[in-house]
Design a protein around this motif. Structure first.
Motif, PDB file in Angstrom:
ATOM      1  N   VAL A  24       3.036  -6.642   5.560  1.00 54.25           N
ATOM      2  CA  VAL A  24       2.539  -5.312   5.206  1.00 54.25           C
ATOM      3  C   VAL A  24       3.717  -4.488   4.710  1.00 54.25           C
ATOM      4  N   THR A  25       3.598  -3.970   3.504  1.00 51.62           N
ATOM      5  CA  THR A  25       4.649  -3.138   2.929  1.00 51.62           C
ATOM      6  C   THR A  25       4.048  -1.797   2.530  1.00 51.62           C
ATOM      7  N   VAL A  26       4.617  -0.737   3.071  1.00 49.13           N
ATOM      8  CA  VAL A  26       4.139   0.612   2.784  1.00 49.13           C
ATOM      9  C   VAL A  26       5.195   1.320   1.956  1.00 49.13           C
ATOM     10  N   SER A  27       4.808   1.718   0.765  1.00 46.24           N
ATOM     11  CA  SER A  27       5.744   2.408  -0.127  1.00 46.24           C
ATOM     12  C   SER A  27       5.612   3.916   0.053  1.00 46.24           C
TER      13      SER A  27
ATOM     14  N   LYS B  77       2.498   4.561   7.259  1.00 47.01           N
ATOM     15  CA  LYS B  77       3.804   5.168   7.015  1.00 47.01           C
ATOM     16  C   LYS B  77       4.786   4.073   6.608  1.00 47.01           C
ATOM     17  N   SER B  78       5.870   4.481   6.016  1.00 48.81           N
ATOM     18  CA  SER B  78       6.868   3.502   5.584  1.00 48.81           C
ATOM     19  C   SER B  78       7.398   2.710   6.781  1.00 48.81           C
ATOM     20  N   GLU B  79       7.464   3.342   7.937  1.00 49.28           N
ATOM     21  CA  GLU B  79       7.968   2.648   9.119  1.00 49.28           C
ATOM     22  C   GLU B  79       6.988   1.611   9.667  1.00 49.28           C
ATOM     23  N   ASP B  80       5.792   1.535   9.111  1.00 49.51           N
ATOM     24  CA  ASP B  80       4.852   0.480   9.485  1.00 49.51           C
ATOM     25  C   ASP B  80       5.126  -0.818   8.728  1.00 49.51           C
ATOM     26  N   THR B  81       6.035  -0.767   7.773  1.00 51.31           N
ATOM     27  CA  THR B  81       6.385  -1.963   6.998  1.00 51.31           C
ATOM     28  C   THR B  81       6.961  -3.029   7.912  1.00 51.31           C
ATOM     29  N   ALA B  82       6.347  -4.209   7.904  1.00 50.98           N
ATOM     30  CA  ALA B  82       6.767  -5.296   8.783  1.00 50.98           C
ATOM     31  C   ALA B  82       5.910  -6.523   8.503  1.00 50.98           C
ATOM     32  N   MET B  83       6.327  -7.636   9.095  1.00 51.57           N
ATOM     33  CA  MET B  83       5.460  -8.807   9.170  1.00 51.57           C
ATOM     34  C   MET B  83       4.584  -8.619  10.399  1.00 51.57           C
ATOM     35  N   TYR B  84       3.290  -8.789  10.240  1.00 47.63           N
ATOM     36  CA  TYR B  84       2.346  -8.610  11.330  1.00 47.63           C
ATOM     37  C   TYR B  84       1.833  -9.973  11.793  1.00 47.63           C
TER      38      TYR B  84
ATOM     39  N   VAL C  92       0.852  -1.189   0.000  1.00 44.03           N
ATOM     40  CA  VAL C  92       0.000   0.000   0.000  1.00 44.03           C
ATOM     41  C   VAL C  92       0.887   1.237   0.000  1.00 44.03           C
ATOM     42  N   GLN C  93       0.394   2.309  -0.568  1.00 43.27           N
ATOM     43  CA  GLN C  93       1.145   3.567  -0.570  1.00 43.27           C
ATOM     44  C   GLN C  93       1.020   4.259   0.785  1.00 43.27           C
ATOM     45  N   ALA C  94       2.011   5.047   1.092  1.00 44.15           N
ATOM     46  CA  ALA C  94       1.971   5.828   2.327  1.00 44.15           C
ATOM     47  C   ALA C  94       0.713   6.682   2.357  1.00 44.15           C
ATOM     48  N   GLY C  95       0.082   6.715   3.520  1.00 42.38           N
ATOM     49  CA  GLY C  95      -1.171   7.435   3.674  1.00 42.38           C
ATOM     50  C   GLY C  95      -2.395   6.569   3.451  1.00 42.38           C
TER      51      GLY C  95
END
Length: 124
Positions: A120-123, A85-92, A12-15
């Protein structure tokens, strides 16, 4: 045999927003506090949110952006994530323990059961 299966991750894109789900089986769901954790590459697993009969709790980093909920009739845990946000990118990961969301809810060692995770990957 307890099984917990996460779904809903993606790119997903940032925001943007995503909704994660965690379907549990093999346990009396209503008796368990349920939590979301995440782990980014090279980092420790961190607590995101916890929900039990006593209510919900959030990490400071997601407060106001993420909302945890549960449907005990469906044995399912949810995490609505907004303003990503990009910093939310992680395995959940979802996790369960037979207690409530006390002050130590962010300690992974408290939890009895874990799912396999959803990415979850935030670009930006």
């Amino acid at each position: 045999q307890v099984q917990m299966v996460e779904s809903g991750g993606g790119l997903v894109q940032a925001g943007g927003s995503l909704r994660l789900s965690c379907k549990a089986s093999g346990l009396r769901f209503v008796d368990y506090a349920m939590a979301w954790f995440r782990q980014a590459p090279g980092k420790e697993r961190e607590g995101v949110s916890c929900i039990a009969w006593s209510g919900g709790r959030y990490a400071d980093s997601v407060e106001g952006r993420f909302t945890v909920s549960r449907d005990d009739a469906k044995n399912t845990l949810y995490l609505q994530m907004s303003s990503l946000k990009s910093e939310d990118t992680a395995m959940y990961y979802c996790a369960a323990f037979d207690g409530y969301c006390s002050g130590s809810w962010m300690s992974p060692e408290r939890y009895n059961y874990w799912g396999q995770g959803t990415q979850v990957t935030v670009s930006s």
